[in-house]
Structures are given as C-alpha cells and as structure tokens.
Design an enzyme around this catalytic site. Sequence first.
Site, mmCIF file in Angstrom:
data_model
loop_
_atom_site.group_PDB
_atom_site.id
_atom_site.type_symbol
_atom_site.label_atom_id
_atom_site.label_comp_id
_atom_site.label_asym_id
_atom_site.label_seq_id
_atom_site.Cartn_x
_atom_site.Cartn_y
_atom_site.Cartn_z
ATOM 1 N N GLY A 115 3.463 10.290 2.833
ATOM 2 C CA GLY A 115 3.874 9.625 1.607
ATOM 3 C C GLY A 115 2.945 8.465 1.306
ATOM 4 N N CYS A 116 2.935 8.028 0.054
ATOM 5 C CA CYS A 116 2.022 6.955 -0.351
ATOM 6 C C CYS A 116 2.416 5.621 0.280
ATOM 7 C CB CYS A 116 1.959 6.854 -1.866
ATOM 8 S SG CYS A 116 3.560 6.777 -2.703
ATOM 9 N N TYR A 117 3.679 5.213 0.138
ATOM 10 C CA TYR A 117 4.123 3.970 0.780
ATOM 11 C C TYR A 117 3.957 4.027 2.300
ATOM 12 C CZ TYR A 117 6.502 2.473 -3.581
ATOM 13 O OH TYR A 117 6.814 2.083 -4.857
#
Length: 313
Positions: A115-117
């Site tokens: 995921g990006c976060y």
Amino acid sequence: MAPTVFIDGEAGTTGLQIADRLRDRKDLELVSIDPTRRKDADERARMINSADAVVLCLPDAAAIEAVSLVENANTVIIDASTAHRIADGWVYGFAEMAKGQREAIAKSKRISNPGCYPTGFIGLMRPLVEAGIVPVDHPVTTNAVSGYTGGGKGMISMFEDEASENHTKEAFRGYALAQSHKHPPEMKVHVGLGFLPMFAPAVGRYAQGMLVEVPLITRSLPNSPSRSHIHDVLSAFYGDEIFVDVKSLEECDSVGSIEPEALNGTNMMELFVFGSDDQVRLVARLDNLGKGASGAAVQNLNIALGLEEKSGL
C-alpha cells in the site's frame, strides 16, 4: 522471446499508469483484453493463464477471484489490491524492506504490491525496529496526507467532477477516524510491531503525492537515541538503494517546510529526519501512484521476470 504481461484492470488509475510505463518497452510485451470482454470470466482466465506475468489492479474481491482463475503454475501474479498483503504464500513486494526481500520477490509467483501509506511507514520504521531503537511494543503513531487519487475513482470524482452529487471543495479532509482503516494490519506485520500503529490519514485537494510522518519522543525510547543515531541507522540501511534516498541532516535542516508533490511521476521515496535530539519527526515523501502503486508494481515485475530493475522507472 520477450515475456508477456497482462494487466487485469488496466482501465483503472493504477492500471493506466502501469500500462504507460510498460507500453514502449522492448524487453517485454504488454497484452490487453478486448475492452468488450473485460467482464468475461473465460476470456480473463485465458489472458491470465497465457501471460508470463499478470498485474491485478482490481478491488479485493475481484483480485481474489482472479487468483482463483490461475491454472498456469508459471504465471507470476502481482496483486496491487489489499487482498494478499499479509496472506500466507505471498511475498511482500517492497524490495528495499529487508535483506533478502529482493531475492524472495525474484523467486516468487505470488507478489503483493504494498500500500502507499504502508510503504512510507515501513520504510521509516522497519530499520529502527530491527536495530532495537524502537521496541516492538512501543505505541507508534503515524500521520499522513495523500493526493485524492489514492482514493480511487470515487474520490477522484468527488474532487474533480463538479456534476457529482458528492462533489466537494474541501481543501483538506481527515478520515478513518474510527481507526478501522485497512492499512494498519499491513504496517504492523511488515514492521514487526506487537500492536497496530495509530494511523491518522488525510487527503488534500491535489491529485497525487504523499507525506507519511512518524513522530518520536526520544526520551520514551530505550537509551534515548539521538537524532543523528536514528539518521545513521536509516542511512546505513538504505545506503545501496536506488529508489530510497535518505536525506542528509544538513539537507533536513535547510528545509523550512515540505510539500508532498515533489516526487510525482517517479518511483523514488525520500526519507527525512527532522527535529532535535528530544523530538524527532520522521517523514517519508513519495508519489502515491508511483512508489506507492504503479512504480512499485513495475519494479516488482522487473525483479520477478529477471529484467533490469530500473527499466520503465
């Protein structure tokens, strides 16, 4: 013969960006499904099983369904959804995360795109947990802001489409206030924490780019580590990496403010160690659609197919 790559979900935001990065390459062949047959399970199954590698850019349930269609034992699956990020039998596709991770990706047929976060959070925290600077049971908080493309088509429409019934002119919005977001389990597992981190995400009125911050009160940590020691650990951990750049303390001290869009269109992530010996602000900057999505998928694809890791990036 060049390996073939099929993007299942090519019409979505991440799928489109991956396709753009692959389309002109000579070391692989991008194959696409007839748009009129995108929802035809038989045709999707044929495309999936005839390709050397498949990138899933689908909602979780659809990604799980796509994996169930795989019959070719040689097909590499890279899943950009949340569905398999902590699943048994899947290798986490963050090559810089740990020693041996890149080799594990190269050997696997099942790779979950981070995921990006979590990419920013894990990039900051895993080296510090491994080094014993941050105990596994330490109460960790992370604050983050992303461009609205991180929320998919629904959020893009909310910010861009004035005709949408959900259209908003907000400049900034905090969300996941009930602490029920899908990312903390991924953060916990891949950093090696004993508890879920407190996660405070937000979205801003800009398309893409991301900041992920972890504040540390050093007197609450064993041996009260100095800012320079924390920086040294991160610098040593990523010293040989090409896509993760730990900024020097001098560079950090010269920055009066930090904006999230500077790395847009790249597969880079920059790590900053701001603050003092008493209060350290760790910040990761990345493109939520680059190193946080499509760039990472292309990097994983290159590793899995034995191609030059930087190709298309």
